[in-house]
Write a protein that holds these residues in place. Structure first.
Motif, mmCIF file in Angstrom:
data_model
loop_
_atom_site.group_PDB
_atom_site.id
_atom_site.type_symbol
_atom_site.label_atom_id
_atom_site.label_comp_id
_atom_site.label_asym_id
_atom_site.label_seq_id
_atom_site.Cartn_x
_atom_site.Cartn_y
_atom_site.Cartn_z
ATOM 1 N N ALA A 1 96.056 104.440 -88.411
ATOM 2 C CA ALA A 1 96.116 103.869 -87.063
ATOM 3 C C ALA A 1 95.550 104.843 -86.036
ATOM 4 C CB ALA A 1 97.552 103.498 -86.712
ATOM 5 N N CYS B 1 93.228 106.916 -86.476
ATOM 6 C CA CYS B 1 91.763 106.947 -86.643
ATOM 7 C C CYS B 1 91.137 105.571 -86.423
ATOM 8 C CB CYS B 1 91.406 107.449 -88.041
ATOM 9 S SG CYS B 1 91.888 109.160 -88.336
ATOM 10 N N VAL B 2 91.950 104.550 -86.227
ATOM 11 C CA VAL B 2 91.528 103.164 -86.044
ATOM 12 C C VAL B 2 90.657 102.719 -87.218
ATOM 13 C CG1 VAL B 2 90.693 101.454 -84.378
ATOM 14 C CG2 VAL B 2 91.503 103.657 -83.554
ATOM 15 N N MET C 1 92.537 94.168 -89.232
ATOM 16 C CA MET C 1 92.404 95.210 -90.244
ATOM 17 C C MET C 1 91.927 94.556 -91.529
ATOM 18 S SD MET C 1 95.185 98.039 -89.229
ATOM 19 C CE MET C 1 95.013 98.821 -90.721
ATOM 20 N N LEU D 1 87.210 99.563 -88.069
ATOM 21 C CA LEU D 1 88.141 98.855 -88.959
ATOM 22 C C LEU D 1 87.492 98.401 -90.262
ATOM 23 C CD1 LEU D 1 90.315 96.818 -86.441
ATOM 24 C CD2 LEU D 1 90.994 98.784 -87.822
ATOM 25 N N CYS E 1 95.391 90.965 -86.908
ATOM 26 C CA CYS E 1 95.264 92.386 -86.515
ATOM 27 C C CYS E 1 93.857 92.935 -86.725
ATOM 28 C CB CYS E 1 96.279 93.242 -87.263
ATOM 29 S SG CYS E 1 95.943 93.429 -89.035
ATOM 30 N N SER F 1 91.019 100.902 -91.401
ATOM 31 C CA SER F 1 91.882 99.992 -92.158
ATOM 32 C C SER F 1 92.724 100.680 -93.214
ATOM 33 C CB SER F 1 91.039 98.887 -92.793
ATOM 34 O OG SER F 1 90.613 97.990 -91.796
ATOM 35 N N ARG G 1 92.097 114.555 -87.744
ATOM 36 C CA ARG G 1 91.623 113.346 -87.070
ATOM 37 C C ARG G 1 90.256 113.596 -86.454
ATOM 38 N NH1 ARG G 1 91.130 111.136 -82.094
ATOM 39 N NH2 ARG G 1 91.349 108.873 -81.977
ATOM 40 N N GLU H 1 81.912 98.741 -87.159
ATOM 41 C CA GLU H 1 83.167 98.989 -86.437
ATOM 42 C C GLU H 1 84.086 99.823 -87.314
ATOM 43 O OE1 GLU H 1 85.711 95.020 -87.374
ATOM 44 O OE2 GLU H 1 84.018 94.751 -86.005
#
Length: 162
Positions: free
Chosen positions: A97, A99-100, A134, A71, A132, A102, A51, A69
């Motif tokens: 998730a 790593c935030v 994503m 995502l 969400c 998509s 990560r 961003e």
């Protein structure tokens, strides 16, 4: 109690809550109350350095202007260790998730050139889910919810009043 009021005079919070066992007056649980899951701990010991590598790659992608961003990102994790690949495969969504981002694609590296694990970042072309945020290929597949991804459609359908 006020003379002309139909409502009782409120008690101070401490007096009102004492009899009800309010959560506000209970002590915080101790970390010792939760036993350590050694198997889960060993999994995260392997995932957290990966990560860190992913987060560094994401920052470089943001700095170069590829992303605005996280995502917007799709990670390609090139793994040279079979043990790490075995840990990542069933946890692909969880790692995304963490790593935030998509999504995460996994690629096994083999041969003499495969020495270290690499994380590459690319901007996904998938549409953005309006719930969400994503960016997933499943957005728009449900005609009743054309702006939602599969996961959000399932949640919205479950919460729909009967």
């Amino acid at each position: 109690r006020a003379l002309n009021s139909p409502h009782p005079t409120p008690l101070p919070l401490g007096e009102r809550a004492k009899g009800e066992g309010s959560v506000f007056f209970k002590p915080w649980p101790s970390p010792d109350d939760f036993p350590l899951d050694q198997k889960l701990e060993s999994v995260w010991q392997k995932l957290l350095p990966l990560r860190d590598l992913a987060m560094k790659s994401l920052e470089e992608a943001r700095g170069s202007g590829l992303l605005h961003e996280a995502l917007e990102a799709q990670l390609e994790v090139q793994v040279s260790q079979p043990e790490l690949l075995k840990i990542l495969e069933p946890r692909r969504e969880l790692f995304a998730a963490a790593c935030v981002v998509s999504g995460v694609d996994l690629k096994a590296l083999s041969g003499p050139a495969a020495q270290a694990t690499e994380v590459r970042v690319r901007k996904t072309a998938a549409p953005k889910c309006q719930r969400c945020w994503m960016r997933l290929s499943t957005v728009g597949q449900n005609l009743n919810h054309p702006t939602l991804c599969r996961r959000c459609v399932e949640v919205v359908e479950r919460l729909k009043p009967v």
